[in-house]
Motif scaffolding. Structure first.
Motif, mmCIF file in Angstrom:
data_model
loop_
_atom_site.group_PDB
_atom_site.id
_atom_site.type_symbol
_atom_site.label_atom_id
_atom_site.label_comp_id
_atom_site.label_asym_id
_atom_site.label_seq_id
_atom_site.Cartn_x
_atom_site.Cartn_y
_atom_site.Cartn_z
ATOM 1 N N VAL A 106 -6.011 5.077 131.298
ATOM 2 C CA VAL A 106 -6.948 4.199 130.591
ATOM 3 C C VAL A 106 -8.153 3.934 131.494
ATOM 4 N N VAL A 107 -7.885 3.699 132.764
ATOM 5 C CA VAL A 107 -8.988 3.496 133.713
ATOM 6 C C VAL A 107 -9.830 4.773 133.790
ATOM 7 N N ASN A 108 -9.185 5.919 133.872
ATOM 8 C CA ASN A 108 -9.931 7.182 133.895
ATOM 9 C C ASN A 108 -10.775 7.351 132.634
ATOM 10 N N MET A 109 -10.230 6.934 131.494
ATOM 11 C CA MET A 109 -11.012 7.043 130.246
ATOM 12 C C MET A 109 -12.279 6.192 130.340
ATOM 13 N N ARG A 110 -12.114 5.005 130.892
ATOM 14 C CA ARG A 110 -13.283 4.122 131.024
ATOM 15 C C ARG A 110 -14.377 4.750 131.875
ATOM 16 N N HIS A 111 -13.959 5.623 132.810
ATOM 17 C CA HIS A 111 -14.923 6.195 133.739
ATOM 18 C C HIS A 111 -15.283 7.641 133.415
ATOM 19 N N CYS A 120 -1.057 6.482 127.161
ATOM 20 C CA CYS A 120 -1.959 5.406 127.568
ATOM 21 C C CYS A 120 -1.442 4.687 128.809
ATOM 22 N N ASP A 121 -1.020 5.445 129.817
ATOM 23 C CA ASP A 121 -0.695 4.860 131.122
ATOM 24 C C ASP A 121 -1.956 4.201 131.686
ATOM 25 N N ASP A 125 -5.203 -5.182 133.879
ATOM 26 C CA ASP A 125 -4.374 -3.976 134.066
ATOM 27 C C ASP A 125 -5.206 -2.705 133.964
ATOM 28 N N VAL A 126 -6.265 -2.766 133.163
ATOM 29 C CA VAL A 126 -7.004 -1.529 132.873
ATOM 30 C C VAL A 126 -8.470 -1.631 133.310
ATOM 31 N N ALA A 127 -8.708 -2.516 134.287
ATOM 32 C CA ALA A 127 -10.099 -2.737 134.696
ATOM 33 C C ALA A 127 -10.447 -2.073 136.020
ATOM 34 N N GLY A 128 -9.517 -1.315 136.582
ATOM 35 C CA GLY A 128 -9.716 -0.798 137.946
ATOM 36 C C GLY A 128 -10.829 0.215 138.090
ATOM 37 N N ASP A 129 -11.094 0.595 139.362
ATOM 38 C CA ASP A 129 -12.068 1.642 139.637
ATOM 39 C C ASP A 129 -11.389 2.995 139.528
ATOM 40 N N THR A 168 -9.437 6.609 122.142
ATOM 41 C CA THR A 168 -10.602 7.100 122.875
ATOM 42 C C THR A 168 -11.199 5.890 123.605
ATOM 43 N N PRO A 169 -12.120 6.112 124.552
ATOM 44 C CA PRO A 169 -12.609 4.968 125.346
ATOM 45 C C PRO A 169 -13.068 3.768 124.501
ATOM 46 N N ASP A 170 -13.704 4.037 123.369
ATOM 47 C CA ASP A 170 -14.209 2.942 122.531
ATOM 48 C C ASP A 170 -13.097 2.144 121.850
ATOM 49 N N LYS A 171 -11.868 2.659 121.880
ATOM 50 C CA LYS A 171 -10.763 1.978 121.188
ATOM 51 C C LYS A 171 -9.839 1.228 122.151
ATOM 52 N N ILE A 172 -10.134 1.312 123.443
ATOM 53 C CA ILE A 172 -9.209 0.746 124.436
ATOM 54 C C ILE A 172 -8.959 -0.735 124.171
ATOM 55 N N ASP A 173 -10.034 -1.486 124.014
ATOM 56 C CA ASP A 173 -9.854 -2.935 123.856
ATOM 57 C C ASP A 173 -9.108 -3.269 122.573
#
Ligand code: GAL
Length: 353
Positions: free
Chosen positions: A268-273, A263-264, A346-350, A328-333
């Motif tokens: 995490v950002v890539n997972m969001r996208h 979870c670097d 930290d994990v909100a980037g583009d 998984t993306p739904d568990k990040i928060d």
């Protein structure tokens, strides 16, 4: 009142046991983000217990540099050594010095086992076989291998050849995937199915990127062949695979399932996208706390808590696993932000795209 006095005496006892003692901590690399967290968390935990800490990181994946660092720590009279080795097989010789020291210097293997030496007093890690199985289980479920017609195309990217965790991760993954590979439901079109064919030197993104770029052109992924999943053993490897796919014209909508570990933040950002499907969270705070407890116990001449053992080829070492959690993306928060491990920023980037 009695209770408070007792607590005070215990505290003073711990501080005096630790006062002036130096713990040598040798981490493998600063290039891979997790080890910076590991090193800093452990240093903070040990300092809180009154120890001095000599924290060093490996440079350029250079094994003999790390061995030299450890030798210097022994010569400098460190009371305990904590080592996450670049190469698990490279410390047999230097640790003879730790054993011969008077008193002997106990060694803790941190996250990665140190093989073929009786100097290791304790091993704290996560269950890497289970982590490999989690990554594979995710692929199995997402592709619905038991029900879908398939066949599906998979490629495997492991980590560095010298890291003992690579074999454990690989075997864990194969315990889930092998039946589907044998039955032809899953195919590896590169033909690179053995662990030795799938290494990523130094766990480096660039190495993974170069290998997948080669496979994209030799196999024809994205043109004549679909790539359904890439089993990546950790996030830096996953990041290289993601970069190769983006460079090869892939985009979130037709991305294969990519697994990871650690979870670097970039992952995490890539997972969001939609550019990585899962990772496995290894809470470096929990590992640091576990190791700090073990250091304290060893300095006090006590036996650290261990629920299991692990044989390193020379000794059956008392060991303790922390919990690894698939994300998984739904568990990040819930897993990474609410626990305070990362700040929302930290994990909100583009993502790259
Ligand atoms: C492994 C570890 C992984 C990952 C990798 C790269 O030994 O199990 O969590 O961090 O090293 O540093």
């Amino acid at each position: 009142m009695k209770k408070y006095l007792l607590a005070l005496f215990c505290l003073i006892g711990t501080l005096t046991a630790a006062a002036g003692e130096t713990v040598g901590v040798s981490m493998p690399s600063k290039v891979l983000p997790r080890w910076t967290h590991d090193g800093e968390n452990l240093k903070a935990a040990l300092e809180k217990d009154g120890f001095k800490v000599r924290l060093l990181f490996g440079v350029n994946n250079n094994v003999s540099n790390q061995v030299n660092d450890v030798e210097n720590m022994i010569d400098a009279g460190c009371r305990v050594l904590v080592i996450a080795p670049i190469d698990g097989l490279a410390f047999t010789e230097v640790l003879r010095k730790a054993e011969a020291h008077n008193p002997p210097i106990p060694v803790i293997a941190y996250d990665r086992m140190i093989m073929n030496t009786a100097a290791v007093a304790y091993y704290a890690s996560f269950d890497s076989t289970q982590v490999g199985a989690m990554q594979a289980q995710f692929i199995k479920e997402k592709l619905d291998l038991d029900n879908a017609a398939g066949p599906f195309n998979l490629e495997i990217f492991t980590g560095d050849a010298g890291d003992p965790n690579v074999e454990l991760l690989f075997n864990g993954a194969m315990s889930v995937l092998k039946p589907y590979l044998d039955a032809g439901k899953l195919r590896i079109l590169s033909g690179q199915r053995e662990r030795e064919q799938c290494y990523t030197k130094g766990w480096l993104s660039e190495a993974a990127q170069a290998r997948l770029e080669g496979l994209i052109s030799s196999v024809g992924y994205g043109r004549s062949e679909k790539l359904d999943a890439v089993l990546c053993q950790n996030d830096t490897v996953a990041n290289g695979v993601t970069d190769a796919l983006l460079a090869g014209g892939y985009h979130a909508a037709n991305f294969p399932l990519i697994t990871g570990q650690d979870c670097d933040t970039l992952s995490v950002v890539n997972m969001r996208h939609g550019l990585q499907a899962m990772s496995v969270f290894k809470d470096t705070r929990a590992l640091a706390a576990q190791v700090a407890l073990a250091v304290k116990a060893l300095v006090a001449g006590e036996t650290p808590v261990s629920a299991t053992t692990y044989n390193n080829g020379q000794k059956t070492v008392p060991a303790q696993w922390c919990d690894a959690v698939p994300v998984t993306p739904d568990k990040i928060d819930a897993v990474l932000v609410k626990s305070g491990y990362y700040q929302p920023a930290d994990v909100a980037g583009d993502a790259k795209q």
